[in-house]
Design a protein around this motif. Structure first.
Motif, PDB file in Angstrom:
ATOM      1  N   ASN A  67      -3.341  11.527  16.872  1.00  0.00           N
ATOM      2  CA  ASN A  67      -2.621  11.935  18.186  1.00  0.00           C
ATOM      3  C   ASN A  67      -1.742  13.151  17.677  1.00  0.00           C
ATOM      4  OD1 ASN A  67      -3.657   9.823  19.531  1.00  0.00           O
ATOM      5  ND2 ASN A  67      -2.172   8.303  18.813  1.00  0.00           N
ATOM      6  N   GLY A  68      -2.264  13.968  16.754  1.00  0.00           N
ATOM      7  CA  GLY A  68      -1.523  15.257  16.378  1.00  0.00           C
ATOM      8  C   GLY A  68      -0.285  15.114  15.394  1.00  0.00           C
ATOM      9  N   GLN A  69      -0.504  13.689  14.726  1.00  0.00           N
ATOM     10  CA  GLN A  69       0.314  13.485  13.459  1.00  0.00           C
ATOM     11  C   GLN A  69      -0.223  13.265  12.381  1.00  0.00           C
ATOM     12  OE1 GLN A  69       2.696  10.142  15.010  1.00  0.00           O
ATOM     13  NE2 GLN A  69       4.360  11.490  15.699  1.00  0.00           N
ATOM     14  N   LEU A  70       0.175  13.743  11.226  1.00  0.00           N
ATOM     15  CA  LEU A  70      -0.316  13.206   9.791  1.00  0.00           C
ATOM     16  C   LEU A  70       0.140  11.765   9.595  1.00  0.00           C
ATOM     17  CD1 LEU A  70      -2.259  14.312   7.601  1.00  0.00           C
ATOM     18  CD2 LEU A  70      -0.222  15.384   6.757  1.00  0.00           C
ATOM     19  N   VAL A  71      -0.608  10.996   9.532  1.00  0.00           N
ATOM     20  CA  VAL A  71      -0.287   9.624   9.273  1.00  0.00           C
ATOM     21  C   VAL A  71      -0.801   9.090   7.831  1.00  0.00           C
ATOM     22  CG1 VAL A  71      -0.416   7.177  10.034  1.00  0.00           C
ATOM     23  CG2 VAL A  71      -0.341   9.112  11.756  1.00  0.00           C
ATOM     24  N   LEU A  72       0.297   8.654   7.185  1.00  0.00           N
ATOM     25  CA  LEU A  72      -0.204   7.927   5.837  1.00  0.00           C
ATOM     26  C   LEU A  72      -0.334   6.637   6.003  1.00  0.00           C
ATOM     27  CD1 LEU A  72       2.310   9.696   3.113  1.00  0.00           C
ATOM     28  CD2 LEU A  72       0.234  10.479   3.962  1.00  0.00           C
ATOM     29  N   ASP A  73      -1.450   6.120   5.250  1.00  0.00           N
ATOM     30  CA  ASP A  73      -1.570   4.848   5.346  1.00  0.00           C
ATOM     31  C   ASP A  73      -1.500   4.351   3.852  1.00  0.00           C
ATOM     32  OD1 ASP A  73      -2.595   2.103   5.455  1.00  0.00           O
ATOM     33  OD2 ASP A  73      -4.828   2.470   5.671  1.00  0.00           O
ATOM     34  N   VAL A  74      -0.463   3.703   3.480  1.00  0.00           N
ATOM     35  CA  VAL A  74       0.069   3.189   2.184  1.00  0.00           C
ATOM     36  C   VAL A  74      -0.011   1.787   2.119  1.00  0.00           C
ATOM     37  CG1 VAL A  74       1.687   3.133   0.614  1.00  0.00           C
ATOM     38  CG2 VAL A  74       1.552   5.153   1.972  1.00  0.00           C
ATOM     39  N   SER A  75      -0.925   1.054   1.629  1.00  0.00           N
ATOM     40  CA  SER A  75      -1.128  -0.246   1.610  1.00  0.00           C
ATOM     41  C   SER A  75      -1.539  -0.847   0.238  1.00  0.00           C
ATOM     42  CB  SER A  75      -2.234  -0.676   2.605  1.00  0.00           C
ATOM     43  OG  SER A  75      -3.741  -0.040   2.143  1.00  0.00           O
ATOM     44  N   GLN A  76      -1.293  -2.122   0.180  1.00  0.00           N
ATOM     45  CA  GLN A  76      -1.605  -2.899  -1.251  1.00  0.00           C
ATOM     46  C   GLN A  76      -2.198  -4.291  -0.868  1.00  0.00           C
ATOM     47  OE1 GLN A  76       2.909  -2.967  -1.682  1.00  0.00           O
ATOM     48  NE2 GLN A  76       1.907  -3.849  -3.521  1.00  0.00           N
ATOM     49  N   ASP A  77      -2.901  -4.898  -1.729  1.00  0.00           N
ATOM     50  CA  ASP A  77      -3.365  -6.297  -1.789  1.00  0.00           C
ATOM     51  C   ASP A  77      -2.201  -7.249  -2.409  1.00  0.00           C
ATOM     52  OD1 ASP A  77      -5.750  -5.843  -0.697  1.00  0.00           O
ATOM     53  OD2 ASP A  77      -6.728  -5.651  -2.754  1.00  0.00           O
ATOM     54  N   ILE A  78      -1.764  -8.137  -1.634  1.00  0.00           N
ATOM     55  CA  ILE A  78      -0.568  -8.972  -1.920  1.00  0.00           C
ATOM     56  C   ILE A  78      -1.609 -10.346  -2.438  1.00  0.00           C
ATOM     57  CG2 ILE A  78       1.372 -10.601  -1.506  1.00  0.00           C
ATOM     58  CD1 ILE A  78       1.925  -7.494  -2.008  1.00  0.00           C
ATOM     59  N   CYS A  79      -1.506 -10.974  -3.318  1.00  0.00           N
ATOM     60  CA  CYS A  79      -2.119 -12.086  -3.702  1.00  0.00           C
ATOM     61  C   CYS A  79      -1.315 -13.539  -3.520  1.00  0.00           C
ATOM     62  CB  CYS A  79      -3.025 -11.916  -4.943  1.00  0.00           C
ATOM     63  SG  CYS A  79      -4.134 -10.714  -5.096  1.00  0.00           S
ATOM     64  N   GLN A  80      -1.676 -14.817  -3.524  1.00  0.00           N
ATOM     65  CA  GLN A  80      -0.826 -15.759  -3.504  1.00  0.00           C
ATOM     66  C   GLN A  80      -0.127 -16.111  -4.899  1.00  0.00           C
ATOM     67  OE1 GLN A  80      -3.466 -18.844  -2.175  1.00  0.00           O
ATOM     68  NE2 GLN A  80      -2.838 -18.636  -0.042  1.00  0.00           N
ATOM     69  N   ASP A  81      -0.811 -15.358  -5.986  1.00  0.00           N
ATOM     70  CA  ASP A  81      -0.092 -15.523  -7.084  1.00  0.00           C
ATOM     71  C   ASP A  81       1.060 -15.027  -7.316  1.00  0.00           C
ATOM     72  OD1 ASP A  81      -1.808 -13.496  -7.063  1.00  0.00           O
ATOM     73  OD2 ASP A  81      -2.599 -13.710  -9.332  1.00  0.00           O
ATOM     74  N   VAL A  82       1.497 -13.944  -6.397  1.00  0.00           N
ATOM     75  CA  VAL A  82       2.779 -13.254  -6.461  1.00  0.00           C
ATOM     76  C   VAL A  82       4.015 -14.404  -6.298  1.00  0.00           C
ATOM     77  CG1 VAL A  82       1.958 -11.187  -5.680  1.00  0.00           C
ATOM     78  CG2 VAL A  82       3.066 -12.570  -4.027  1.00  0.00           C
ATOM     79  N   GLN A  83       3.503 -15.634  -6.042  1.00  0.00           N
ATOM     80  CA  GLN A  83       4.788 -16.407  -5.736  1.00  0.00           C
ATOM     81  C   GLN A  83       5.009 -17.358  -7.095  1.00  0.00           C
ATOM     82  OE1 GLN A  83       5.984 -16.756  -2.874  1.00  0.00           O
ATOM     83  NE2 GLN A  83       4.795 -15.329  -2.133  1.00  0.00           N
ATOM     84  N   TYR A  84       4.096 -16.987  -8.044  1.00  0.00           N
ATOM     85  CA  TYR A  84       4.548 -17.489  -9.695  1.00  0.00           C
ATOM     86  C   TYR A  84       5.777 -17.137  -9.695  1.00  0.00           C
ATOM     87  CZ  TYR A  84      -0.541 -18.761  -9.887  1.00  0.00           C
ATOM     88  OH  TYR A  84      -1.568 -19.274  -9.529  1.00  0.00           O
ATOM     89  N   LEU A  85       6.591 -18.010 -10.622  1.00  0.00           N
ATOM     90  CA  LEU A  85       7.942 -17.603 -10.946  1.00  0.00           C
ATOM     91  C   LEU A  85       8.170 -16.535 -11.984  1.00  0.00           C
ATOM     92  CD1 LEU A  85      10.643 -18.537 -11.236  1.00  0.00           C
ATOM     93  CD2 LEU A  85      10.376 -19.806 -13.371  1.00  0.00           C
TER      94      LEU A  85
END
Length: 141
Positions: A67-85
């Motif tokens: 739509n006339g804009q330069l759009v950055l798609d910055v994304s990452q995978d978040i896994c369940q193990d990020v809940q570990y202490l």
């Protein structure tokens, strides 16, 4: 201390199964944009995430015109193990990601990135083809 944190992050990532991961937008804390970008060639910029979760995967970046804009798609995978202490104790991480912008003709372009203020990218003859964040005075130590 940094070496221990890196080891813990590497162990947690190695244990991450893609069955327990979701791809989410990564908010941008800072963009490295040149004063002017060179026309008709790809521009390589650096993007710094705002606050990534400890043990999360390195974000990726892509850019498209929408739509006339330069759009950055910055994304990452978040896994369940990020809940570990040990992952929670790592707290907020601010990694730098390289993003390749498409070749654009001369002009001014609105650049939109998740979690970031709208920026203006000026594309002019004689502009730069790359933008890196400056190195800290202490060399990052």
């Amino acid at each position: 201390m940094l070496r221990i944190a890196a080891s813990l992050a590497a162990l947690a990532l190695a244990a991450c199964s893609t069955d327990n991961c979701n791809t989410v937008a990564a908010d941008v804390g800072e963009l490295c944009l040149p004063q002017t970008a060179a026309p008709n060639v790809q521009l390589a910029i650096e993007v710094r995430e705002l606050c990534g979760r400890g043990c999360s995967h390195q974000p990726g970046c892509s850019a498209i015109m929408r739509n006339g804009q330069l759009v950055l798609d910055v994304s990452q995978d978040i896994c369940q193990d990020v809940q570990y202490l040990n992952c929670i104790q790592l707290g907020c991480v601010t990694r730098t990601i390289r993003c390749i912008l498409p070749a654009l003709p001369e002009g001014d372009y609105t650049l939109v990135a998740p979690g970031s203020a709208v920026q203006l990218l000026r594309v002019r003859s004689g502009g730069q083809t790359v933008c890196h964040f400056p190195l800290p005075a202490d060399g990052g130590v």
